[in-house]
Scaffold this active site. Structure first.
Site, PDB file in Angstrom:
ATOM      1  N   CYS A  31       0.885  -1.187   0.000  1.00  0.00           N
ATOM      2  CA  CYS A  31       0.000   0.000   0.000  1.00  0.00           C
ATOM      3  C   CYS A  31       0.911   1.222   0.000  1.00  0.00           C
ATOM      4  O   CYS A  31       0.940   2.006   0.943  1.00  0.00           O
ATOM      5  CB  CYS A  31      -0.900   0.008   1.228  1.00  0.00           C
ATOM      6  SG  CYS A  31      -1.742  -1.557   1.575  1.00  0.00           S
ATOM      7  N   ALA A  32       1.685   1.351  -1.079  1.00  0.00           N
ATOM      8  CA  ALA A  32       2.825   2.287  -1.080  1.00  0.00           C
ATOM      9  C   ALA A  32       2.415   3.755  -1.040  1.00  0.00           C
ATOM     10  O   ALA A  32       3.150   4.594  -0.527  1.00  0.00           O
ATOM     11  CB  ALA A  32       3.697   2.030  -2.302  1.00  0.00           C
TER      12      ALA A  32
ATOM     13  N   CYS B 270      -1.586   3.754  11.120  1.00  0.00           N
ATOM     14  CA  CYS B 270      -1.380   4.974  11.909  1.00  0.00           C
ATOM     15  C   CYS B 270      -2.630   5.217  12.757  1.00  0.00           C
ATOM     16  O   CYS B 270      -3.151   6.318  12.844  1.00  0.00           O
ATOM     17  CB  CYS B 270      -1.047   6.171  11.023  1.00  0.00           C
ATOM     18  SG  CYS B 270      -2.235   6.499   9.723  1.00  0.00           S
TER      19      CYS B 270
ATOM     20  N   ASP C 222      -0.012   0.089  -5.466  1.00  0.00           N
ATOM     21  CA  ASP C 222      -1.093   0.918  -4.926  1.00  0.00           C
ATOM     22  C   ASP C 222      -2.280   0.839  -5.877  1.00  0.00           C
ATOM     23  O   ASP C 222      -2.126   0.480  -7.039  1.00  0.00           O
ATOM     24  CB  ASP C 222      -0.662   2.385  -4.741  1.00  0.00           C
ATOM     25  CG  ASP C 222      -1.524   3.078  -3.687  1.00  0.00           C
ATOM     26  OD1 ASP C 222      -1.199   2.970  -2.482  1.00  0.00           O
ATOM     27  OD2 ASP C 222      -2.541   3.689  -4.051  1.00  0.00           O
TER      28      ASP C 222
ATOM     29  N   GLY D  84       4.734   6.993  -1.235  1.00  0.00           N
ATOM     30  CA  GLY D  84       6.044   6.361  -1.104  1.00  0.00           C
ATOM     31  C   GLY D  84       6.993   6.797  -0.015  1.00  0.00           C
ATOM     32  O   GLY D  84       8.179   6.504  -0.095  1.00  0.00           O
ATOM     33  N   GLY D  85       6.514   7.477   1.033  1.00  0.00           N
ATOM     34  CA  GLY D  85       7.422   7.879   2.117  1.00  0.00           C
ATOM     35  C   GLY D  85       8.199   6.699   2.688  1.00  0.00           C
ATOM     36  O   GLY D  85       9.423   6.747   2.818  1.00  0.00           O
ATOM     37  N   LYS D  86       7.483   5.615   2.989  1.00  0.00           N
ATOM     38  CA  LYS D  86       8.139   4.441   3.586  1.00  0.00           C
ATOM     39  C   LYS D  86       8.915   3.656   2.523  1.00  0.00           C
ATOM     40  O   LYS D  86       9.961   3.075   2.809  1.00  0.00           O
ATOM     41  CB  LYS D  86       7.112   3.552   4.283  1.00  0.00           C
ATOM     42  CG  LYS D  86       6.420   4.270   5.450  1.00  0.00           C
ATOM     43  CD  LYS D  86       5.391   3.410   6.137  1.00  0.00           C
ATOM     44  CE  LYS D  86       4.606   4.201   7.166  1.00  0.00           C
ATOM     45  NZ  LYS D  86       3.657   5.151   6.584  1.00  0.00           N
TER      46      LYS D  86
ATOM     47  N   ASP E 127       1.128  -1.340   4.851  1.00  0.00           N
ATOM     48  CA  ASP E 127       0.826  -0.100   5.581  1.00  0.00           C
ATOM     49  C   ASP E 127      -0.659   0.157   5.331  1.00  0.00           C
ATOM     50  O   ASP E 127      -1.034   0.878   4.420  1.00  0.00           O
ATOM     51  CB  ASP E 127       1.711   1.027   5.027  1.00  0.00           C
ATOM     52  CG  ASP E 127       1.520   2.330   5.782  1.00  0.00           C
ATOM     53  OD1 ASP E 127       0.985   2.300   6.903  1.00  0.00           O
ATOM     54  OD2 ASP E 127       1.894   3.387   5.244  1.00  0.00           O
TER      55      ASP E 127
END
Length: 401
Positions: free
Chosen positions: A232-233, A354, A256, A236-238, A301
């Site tokens: 679940c990109a 989160c 995604d 793309g932060g992670k 994520d």
């Protein structure tokens, strides 16, 4: 902090109207557009507008109590006045404030009490009930933390720099920053600054990424040369953090359901010098099936309520409801069941959200493990907002057969 320029008050009014009453308008994008449209505003003006705008969104329910009515498109100036009086902000009496009776607001402010916990913490009644049910007595401590302003944290892009070099480069551009204990790649700003204008940003030396979010890349325990799937990109932060941890060696497949998010990821990857990322849009189940038993590491994520990141997205508490949370929990379980098939035997995956609700976090993992005997929990961690950064949950799960 003072509000003494009429055009700033009008800007705040229009941005609040858009956020509260237009469909699919999110505060961060609304304020970004407002500031872009007013290039003549100085940094001080921008800071005033942003702070008042976000604080009013954050404290909406409490301010409605002081106003004696709910927010409507025609009473937003009254809402602004209620905030200015409550926060003791100096302001000029612009014509837009004419006719607003402030005596009733002042009477309530003098009492210095509010009737319910939901009003005190400025959240919907249903959410206060949900938080109390799931977190017990500690929920108010977390809510107090979530009503604070989020610090600005950067992640030094170790493909190009180190935290020490980044701090020095930022200092040359009058941005004061420092390292964060126990977060190897994190650099925190002393005060809010538009870091996207810096040369350091344009050269791809950092990304803006909360410290809690940076834990997840490490938690996945990636190694150079592995095949890693970020399921679940998003933008793309992670993903970019994983590329740096793998030193560009091996392969990251970023998935995604939204093409535009993957396009943004590609743009960011290019700036960061991350060359081992391949993007694939999930247009149908075949995309997932082709990756069955292929991943050494998998990051899920998962979509979630976002209750751990209300510091930076305070408007989301007014946009979700219990039905949304119930729906998202079904989706989380479905994603876990479907996507976990991508992990090889001996491979590992991280399920992360989160959110701070156990029903979206450890209870989802327990439910998954109950029905999937080929997987075992290695470890999990919850990071609560009261610890200073965003609220996150992460579980490391190994496929054993």
């Amino acid at each position: 902090m003072e509000l003494i320029h009429r055009n700033l008050a009008i800007g705040i009014h229009d941005a609040l109207q858009e956020t509260f009453f237009e469909k699919n308008k999110y505060a961060d994008k609304v304020i970004e557009r407002l500031l872009k449209a007013h290039k003549k505003w100085g940094s001080q003006d921008r800071a005033v507008v942003s702070e008042i705008f976000y604080n009013i969104i954050r404290w909406k329910k409490r301010l409605e109590y002081y106003m004696g009515e709910g927010v409507k498109p025609n009473n937003i100036y009254r809402l602004i006045i209620a905030y200015l009086l409550w926060s003791k902000t100096n302001y000029k009496k612009f014509e837009e404030f004419d006719g607003i009776k402030i005596a009733d607001i002042l009477t309530k402010l003098k009492k210095d009490t509010v009737p319910t916990k939901a009003i005190e913490h400025s959240i919907p009644e249903w959410l206060a009930e949900t938080l109390e049910k799931e977190l017990g007595a500690g929920w108010e401590k977390e809510m107090r933390a979530l009503n604070e302003q989020a610090p600005t944290v950067l992640r030094a892009n170790t493909l190009k720099t180190s935290t020490k070099e980044l701090i020095s480069d930022l200092s040359d551009e009058n941005v004061v920053a420092y390292t964060v204990k126990n977060y190897p790649d994190a650099v925190q700003l002393e005060e809010k600054k538009n870091v996207f204008l810096t040369t350091a940003f344009k050269e791809g030396l950092f990304e803006v990424q909360d410290a809690s979010s940076q834990k997840i890349g490490y938690f996945l325990d990636v190694k150079e040369g592995q095949r890693v799937v970020d399921a679940c990109a998003g933008a793309g932060g992670k993903t970019l953090h994983l590329a740096a941890l793998m030193q560009n060696k091996g392969q990251i497949v970023a998935l995604d359901i939204f093409e535009w998010k993957l396009a943004e990821l590609k743009r960011r990857a290019k700036r960061a010098g991350a060359h081992n990322i391949e993007t694939r849009m999930i247009s149908d189940n075949k995309v997932i099936k082709r990756l069955h038993d292929k991943a050494d590491r998998l990051l899920i994520d998962a979509p979630c309520s976002g209750l751990g990141v209300l510091k930076r997205n305070p408007d989301s508490k007014w946009k979700i409801d219990q039905d949304f949370i119930d729906r998202i929990k079904k989706e989380q379980q479905q994603i876990l069941q479907d996507y976990s098939k991508m992990v090889k035997v001996g491979g590992k995956m991280v399920y992360a959200t989160c959110s701070i609700l156990p029903s979206e976090n450890n209870l989802q993992v327990e439910e998954f493990l109950k029905h999937n005997s080929g997987f075992k929990l290695v470890k999990d961690e919850k990071v609560m907002p009261s610890q200073g950064y965003d609220g996150f949950y992460m579980a490391l799960i190994e496929r054993v057969s």
